[in-house]
Design a protein around this motif. Structure first.
Motif: not given
Length: 447
Positions: A143-160
């Motif tokens: 009742n006091y904490h919330a998640y807020v999403k900044l973005s979707e997807g990713c420009n990185q190319a991590c191998s795994f």
């Protein structure tokens, strides 16, 4: 005389698997289905939704098992929905192999889930959905904490990592949209925020702004009513010393530094396509740790193709020396569509498991050391509710910690002559460590 008979309210059972980013999407779905009554009774629910995770093998297995178990237990004529990352990643195969599912949808239609449920229609939009300030979310779990999403997807190319293959490139929300949403949540009583995305430190780079997180911090600090905030999932190559300084100087953002390193061996960082050299990584981590009351969290992957014993030993040595406040170790998972999947230098599963266990033991020791440092100190906590351990113990969280992942504090004494309110901030004194739980006494209520 005729009496109008109201239709009984239909019920909804929702299971959100995987990360907190998934949770935000689940909360959007709850908002779109607000005419349904939420229920824990999956056997009698009219609609059942599973927001799946498709990140690694264990998560995929959990998603499939969950949805099959729910199907076995559900009532006749209920609607079973499979949504989210796993559904998106394997949409063709799953639709063929799981006739039990009534509605399939992926990561693009959370905001029209009500239509899909009503029409019993499957749909996969070509672009990923990103929550904005017009989406009415039903915040869960606090009742006091919330998640807020900044973005979707990713420009990185991590191998795994297969995430970019089904979530696409970085797609940031506008700063204006975020500010509007946070203000709306504050007006509803939320005071503590965790900002999340796949790569938070790249926020706004796709819109031409290099220092998006610094801009975000400036804006959030101007919103009256916020007590604390933190940023999760910083990426090494897009995190600067200036950003670390900005977080440390903030009156609202706590000194919480969450950067998944994955490895510390030079050769492994190159194989994993992690983008920063060892010296730069060490500099970033040391700078974080140097900040007053800092809290440093990370994750590592062991058993990645090409990882030699000497690479693993370097990693263990670094973890022992740095003493992270919290860390997680993951066994390498071979994911199709990634460059690591094509790498022929695979490591035997027994070796991967042994390495994960060995590093896990080191991390367990450093976590206990971090907790022991708290004993005798006074600090601020949010009191959540009664603990599951005992009715006379209250469950609390240090204000710098992220919910769910960083631990739980048991309040076993109260020096105030008033009832403790859940969701409020208090100053406590840590008195003892029992196992991995801090015991603390409430000494003051915070404004």
């Amino acid at each position: 005389m005729k009496f109008s008979k109201e239709k009984p309210q239909k019920s909804l059972h929702l299971v959100s698997l995987g990360c907190t980013k998934n949770l935000v999407d689940s909360e959007v779905m709850l908002g779109k289905l607000s005419e349904y009554k939420l229920t824990n009774d999956n056997e009698n629910a009219d609609v059942i939704i599973v927001n799946t995770c498709g990140f690694i093998d264990s998560a995929k297995e959990e998603s499939i098992n969950t949805i099959l178990n729910l199907h076995e237990q559900r009532k006749k004529d209920s609607v079973l929905v499979m949504a989210g990352c796993l559904s998106e990643r394997y949409k063709e195969d799953l639709q063929k192999e799981l006739p039990e599912i009534d509605v399939f949808t992926g990561v693009g239609d959370y905001d029209r889930i009500d239509e899909l449920v009503q029409q019993k229609q499957s749909n996969f939009k070509n672009e990923v959905f990103l929550a904005n300030d017009t989406n009415e979310r039903v915040i869960t779990g606090s009742n006091y904490h919330a998640y807020v999403k900044l973005s979707e997807g990713c420009n990185q190319a991590c191998s795994f990592c297969a995430i970019p293959s089904f979530k696409g490139k970085l797609h940031s929300r506008t700063l204006e949209s975020l500010v509007k949403e946070v203000k709306s949540l504050v007006s509803k009583g939320y005071v503590d925020f965790s900002f999340v995305s796949q790569d938070s430190s790249s926020f706004l780079r796709d819109l031409g702004h290099k220092d998006g997180l610094i801009d975000l911090i400036n804006e959030i600090e101007n919103i009256e009513g916020i007590k604390t905030a933190r940023i999760l999932y910083l990426y090494p190559s897009t995190t600067s010393l200036e950003l670390i300084d900005k977080i440390a100087d903030s009156k609202v953002f706590v000194n919480y530094f969450d950067m998944p390193l994955q490895h510390i061996s030079e050769s492994m960082l190159k194989i994993m396509k992690r983008g920063k050299g060892v010296e730069k990584l060490r500099e970033l981590m040391s700078h974080m740790k140097s900040k007053p009351n800092s809290f440093v969290r990370t994750t590592f992957i062991v058993g990645h193709p090409g990882e030699k014993q000497e690479d693993f030993e370097k990693l263990c040595k670094y973890v022992e020396e740095f003493k992270f406040d919290r860390a997680n170790v993951f066994s390498y998972s071979d994911e199709e569509g990634t460059t690591a999947y094509e790498n022929e230098n695979k490591i035997e599963q027994e070796t991967i498991d042994n390495r994960a266990e060995a590093l896990g033991e080191i991390i367990a020791d450093t976590t206990i050391s971090s907790l022991e440092e708290e004993i005798g100190k006074t600090f601020e906590v949010y009191v959540d509710n009664e603990s599951d351990e005992h009715e006379y113990l209250l469950s609390a969280r240090k204000t710098i910690w992220a919910p769910e992942i960083d631990g739980e504090i048991y309040i076993n004494d109260n020096e105030l002559e008033e009832q403790i309110e859940f969701g409020k901030m208090y100053k406590v004194k840590a008195t003892e460590l029992v196992g991995d739980k801090i015991l603390a006494t409430i000494i003051e209520k915070c404004n």
